[in-house]
Design an enzyme around this catalytic site. Structure first.
Site, PDB file in Angstrom:
ATOM      1  N   LYS A 196       2.584  -0.340   6.878  1.00 40.13           N
ATOM      2  CA  LYS A 196       2.193  -0.203   8.165  1.00 40.13           C
ATOM      3  C   LYS A 196       3.056  -1.267   8.980  1.00 40.13           C
ATOM      4  O   LYS A 196       3.322  -2.069   9.034  1.00 40.13           O
ATOM      5  CB  LYS A 196       0.793  -0.372   8.220  1.00 40.13           C
ATOM      6  N   TRP A 237     -14.883  -6.708   8.016  1.00 36.77           N
ATOM      7  CA  TRP A 237     -13.594  -6.030   8.047  1.00 36.77           C
ATOM      8  C   TRP A 237     -12.232  -6.886   8.346  1.00 36.77           C
ATOM      9  O   TRP A 237     -11.300  -6.477   8.438  1.00 36.77           O
ATOM     10  CB  TRP A 237     -13.730  -4.725   8.914  1.00 36.77           C
ATOM     11  N   ARG A 284       1.632   1.922  -1.166  1.00 35.88           N
ATOM     12  CA  ARG A 284       1.203   1.337   0.405  1.00 35.88           C
ATOM     13  C   ARG A 284       0.951   0.028   0.202  1.00 35.88           C
ATOM     14  O   ARG A 284       0.336  -0.589  -0.834  1.00 35.88           O
ATOM     15  CB  ARG A 284       0.084   2.178   0.891  1.00 35.88           C
ATOM     16  N   ARG A 293      -7.030 -11.422   7.648  1.00 32.40           N
ATOM     17  CA  ARG A 293      -6.473 -10.149   7.274  1.00 32.40           C
ATOM     18  C   ARG A 293      -5.116  -9.801   7.467  1.00 32.40           C
ATOM     19  O   ARG A 293      -4.374  -9.154   6.915  1.00 32.40           O
ATOM     20  CB  ARG A 293      -7.367  -8.921   7.940  1.00 32.40           C
ATOM     21  N   ARG A 344      -9.648  11.060  10.095  1.00 32.46           N
ATOM     22  CA  ARG A 344      -8.973  10.649  11.371  1.00 32.46           C
ATOM     23  C   ARG A 344      -8.214  11.689  11.905  1.00 32.46           C
ATOM     24  O   ARG A 344      -7.202  11.579  12.562  1.00 32.46           O
ATOM     25  CB  ARG A 344      -7.929   9.277  11.101  1.00 32.46           C
ATOM     26  N   ASN A 347      -7.005   8.246   0.721  1.00 38.11           N
ATOM     27  CA  ASN A 347      -8.378   7.823  -0.031  1.00 38.11           C
ATOM     28  C   ASN A 347      -8.725   8.995  -0.771  1.00 38.11           C
ATOM     29  O   ASN A 347      -9.087  10.343  -0.354  1.00 38.11           O
ATOM     30  CB  ASN A 347      -9.452   7.831   0.867  1.00 38.11           C
ATOM     31  N   LYS A 372      -2.618   4.433  -2.373  1.00 35.52           N
ATOM     32  CA  LYS A 372      -3.347   3.543  -1.675  1.00 35.52           C
ATOM     33  C   LYS A 372      -3.985   2.792  -3.021  1.00 35.52           C
ATOM     34  O   LYS A 372      -5.137   3.402  -3.545  1.00 35.52           O
ATOM     35  CB  LYS A 372      -4.141   3.768  -0.758  1.00 35.52           C
ATOM     36  N   ASP A 382      -3.666  -2.766  11.603  1.00 33.48           N
ATOM     37  CA  ASP A 382      -3.840  -1.290  11.271  1.00 33.48           C
ATOM     38  C   ASP A 382      -3.960  -0.388  12.628  1.00 33.48           C
ATOM     39  O   ASP A 382      -4.867   0.004  13.085  1.00 33.48           O
ATOM     40  CB  ASP A 382      -5.623  -1.432  10.848  1.00 33.48           C
ATOM     41  N   GLU A 422      -5.687   7.522  15.990  1.00 33.05           N
ATOM     42  CA  GLU A 422      -6.993   6.740  15.633  1.00 33.05           C
ATOM     43  C   GLU A 422      -7.314   5.870  16.585  1.00 33.05           C
ATOM     44  O   GLU A 422      -8.480   5.836  17.043  1.00 33.05           O
ATOM     45  CB  GLU A 422      -6.794   6.399  14.174  1.00 33.05           C
ATOM     46  N   GLU A 465      -9.591  -0.774   0.486  1.00 33.15           N
ATOM     47  CA  GLU A 465     -10.789  -0.176   0.998  1.00 33.15           C
ATOM     48  C   GLU A 465     -11.489   0.495  -0.020  1.00 33.15           C
ATOM     49  O   GLU A 465     -11.692   1.812   0.109  1.00 33.15           O
ATOM     50  CB  GLU A 465     -10.303   0.712   2.352  1.00 33.15           C
TER      51      GLU A 465
END
Ligand code: GCW
Length: 693
Positions: A372, A555, A331, A348, A173, A215, A294, A377, A405, A298
């Site tokens: 967040k 998602w 997170r 979600r 991103r 990630n 994290k 998101d 993003e 995901e």
């Protein structure tokens, strides 16, 4: 000579030499122990500014105009200026971390004192920011002020990969070229750019950076082991400006790096492995900050694989870093990314609260749960995450996304200060008369802090779009003082970035930049996804419109549009029950379409296209009106920018023009796809008869 040695020097951003004119013309004295590394930077800064502008570095007895003094017992050390009623009991995380400085002005002479080199450096940049006003000598201008950051933890998270990831590239991103830290599988040789970055951060009061993507792929995981000497090199490049280093780590490291058969947080060998890993990190980087994690998100490994929860997971790492005074940022972005779109009961938006609220009180002292700002998101518009109000016994950090993003990817101008300011000022318990509850800033600042995903890369302008620099600037300033006014912060940024030789800014430039940027987030919102619905972006890269792009995916990001209506029913009465995660009054305000704020209507409710908004127009008409208006606003923005030709530097002008052309093209595409979608689904025509395809 490698390619990285021949790039132009990076743009000066908010620290052009001209921004130092006021301090640089004066007599400056820096006092303190010679061995303090950051104090040495303050001396260097003073020497550089005075050399450029005709002032002088002088001795303490030569009556300096500006005296910067480091004294361990400086009484300047203040406690948080924005402590709210919630969270005080959590106490300061790192008592040794003395931020804040004292500024005294008598008869136009200024003394800044602080207990640490970093705090003094922040004081220096404060004076730079004030310019001539810092030295005002008129009647009533004498002051004695304390300045302290609202939160101890103010971190920039980099989603930089060491290796170029086949899909996400060098920076996940990232919209500003490659990484300033890594190049094609290794830490860069020349880290001068990293030090220049630290300087920019110090100038807005930021003092921590996480060096790698949350990630954590195989290559990046090794930063924690074989690559520690390289991490130490990066830390050494950041340290002169008082910026500390954190690493994102993989929860599976004991297996992937340590060869253990498990990563179970309650396993003794696993605990020993993490303790040894932390010991090695601090041996290599004595002022190391801690880990960012994290987990179970995901595809990243986490404690769920062992039947453990996130408190077990976080506490494992907390125990390892505790002897070193380290912090674990854990997170809360945990949700099922393999959802069945046919199943309308799974939501979600509920996930973070469902997973984390029950764990309140179970996290170790040095864990900060990083939340967040919204439940989904980083969308252009979302409600504030209910997790922030649900964990009074947990240190919380608010996570924002500086990298754009979902807000135009640094091709669209989108100043995010006003959006963050709304979030920071939001009161989860409402605004009762006389007894206002705490704000989001109160809840996170005291005890925890602020984190944000950085937007810089090796692009000459740091951020791709030169005006996107303002977002990085604003994050730092709002993390220091969440009560600051976003337009005022933008004004500071303009004053520094566009300073002319004498240090002042052409009023036409100032007015033009405000016209282009003040409202740019709302403009962006107006031509993209409407009324809080979110995620109408092209899957994968997330740029540009694709109304149904995520509709039938796993998602969890749907809008459920059909011929009758659109939106997600998140009510307790008939929907997913998400509204029940908020305390009163919001649980009730959001529950009813009559009281739900228009801008969030489709986030909370599924309504007919003909539903009349509080603004008086139907949902369908709102889409048409805002999308036509949004494109017109972009057109005006471009015209305003063109009127600044010759008044702003040519290179900035050229880059911004190129981006504005793309913004106009993209906004038109958004308008036409959204409008056409609504017309075709609903059959409701635009009342004003404009062209819809
Ligand atoms: O918004 C999503 C991004 C992912 C990111 C994830 C996260 C780092 O699309 O690229 O992964 O959020 O915040 O973990």
């Amino acid at each position: 000579m490698t390619a990285e040695n021949v790039v132009d020097p990076p743009h000066s951003a908010w620290l052009p030499d001209a921004a130092f004119a006021a301090v640089g013309r004066r007599r400056v004295c820096v006092v303190g122990p010679p061995q303090d590394e950051v104090l040495a930077t303050v001396r260097l800064e003073a020497a550089r500014a005075t050399a450029a502008h005709g002032g002088a570095v002088v001795a303490p007895d030569a009556s300096p105009d500006l005296l910067l003094t480091l004294s361990p017992d400086a009484t300047s050390v203040l406690t948080s200026s924005s402590k709210g009623p919630h969270g005080d009991h959590l106490g300061t995380l790192d008592a040794a971390d003395v931020g804040g400085f004292r500024l005294e002005r008598t008869g136009g002479r200024v003394t800044v004192s602080a207990a640490s080199g970093t705090a003094l450096l922040h004081g220096w940049f404060h004076v730079v920011r004030l310019g001539d006003a810092a030295f005002a000598a008129g009647p009533g201008d004498d002051v004695d002020e304390g300045h302290a950051p609202a939160a101890t933890l103010r971190v920039l998270d980099h989603w930089d990969n060491v290796d170029v990831h086949p899909v996400m590239g060098q920076v996940e991103r990232g919209y500003a070229g490659g990484s300033i830290f890594y190049d094609a599988g290794r830490v860069r040789e020349d880290l001068s750019r990293v030090t220049a970055y630290a300087r920019l951060l110090a100038a807005v009061g930021l003092d921590r950076v996480c060096l790698n993507n949350v990630n954590v792929h195989a290559r990046e995981a090794r930063l924690l082991t074989d690559d520690l000497p390289e991490v130490a090199r990066l830390a050494a490049a950041l340290r002169p400006y008082g910026v500390r280093t954190h690493l994102a780590v993989s929860f599976a490291s004991p297996m992937t790096l340590g060869g253990l058969p498990t990563a179970d947080p309650l396993d003794d060998d696993v605990r020993a492995w993490w303790r040894a890993a932390a010991d090695r990190a601090w041996a290599a980087v004595p002022d190391f900050g801690g880990f960012v994690v994290k987990a179970d998100s995901e595809g990243q490994p986490g404690p769920f694989a062992y039947g453990r929860d996130h408190a077990d997971g976080a506490n494992l790492l907390a125990e390892a870093v505790a002897p070193h005074g380290g912090v674990v940022h854990w997170r809360a972005f945990v949700y099922d990314h393999r959802q069945d779109w046919r199943d309308r009961s799974t939501d979600r938006a509920r996930a973070a609260h469902d997973h984390f609220a029950p764990l309140d009180g179970r996290f170790a002292e040095n864990v900060v749960v990083q939340v967040k700002h919204g439940p989904l998101d980083f969308q252009t518009r979302e409600p504030v995450s209910p997790v922030l109000a649900a964990m009074p016994r947990t240190r919380l950090s608010l996570e924002l996304q500086v990298t754009q993003e979902y807000t135009g990817q640094q091709r669209h101008v989108c100043y995010l200060g006003p959006w963050w300011s709304e979030i920071l000022r939001f009161r989860p318990w409402g605004e009762g008369e006389g007894d206002d509850g705490p704000t989001v800033a109160d809840l996170t600042a005291s005890g925890g802090g602020f984190a944000a995903v950085s937007n810089v890369g090796d692009d000459r302008f740091w951020t791709g779009h030169p005006l996107a620099q303002a977002n990085l600037y604003a994050f730092g300033r709002l993390a220091w003082d969440p009560a600051l006014d976003a337009a005022g912060v933008l004004d500071e940024w303009v004053s520094l970035t566009f300073a002319g030789d004498d240090g002042s800014v052409d009023p036409r430039v100032r007015a033009g930049l405000h016209a282009v940027m003040d409202d740019s987030w709302r403009t962006y919102e107006s031509y993209t996804a409407p009324l809080g619905v979110g995620f109408m972006v092209r899957p994968g890269h997330h740029y540009g419109p694709d109304v149904d792009g995520y509709e039938y995916t796993p998602w969890g990001t749907y809008h459920f549009a059909d011929r009758d209506g659109i939106g997600v029913d998140r009510t307790r009465a008939t929907g997913t029950g998400y509204t029940g995660q908020y305390p009163a009054p919001w649980r009730d305000v959001y529950e009813s379409p009559e009281t739900c704020p228009d801008e969030l209507l489709l986030f909370f409710h599924h309504v007919p296209w003909t539903h009349v908004l509080r603004s008086g127009v139907t949902v369908a008409q709102h889409v048409y009106d805002t999308h036509f208006a949004g494109v017109e606003r972009v057109r005006r923005t471009a015209a305003t920018w063109e009127s600044l030709a010759g008044l702003v530097p040519d290179d900035v002008d050229a880059r911004v023009r190129e981006r504005l052309a793309e913004q106009l093209r993209s906004a038109t595409e958004w308008r036409d796809q959204l409008n056409t979608y609504v017309l075709r689904k609903s059959g409701v025509p635009d009342a004003r008869g404009r062209t819809v395809y």
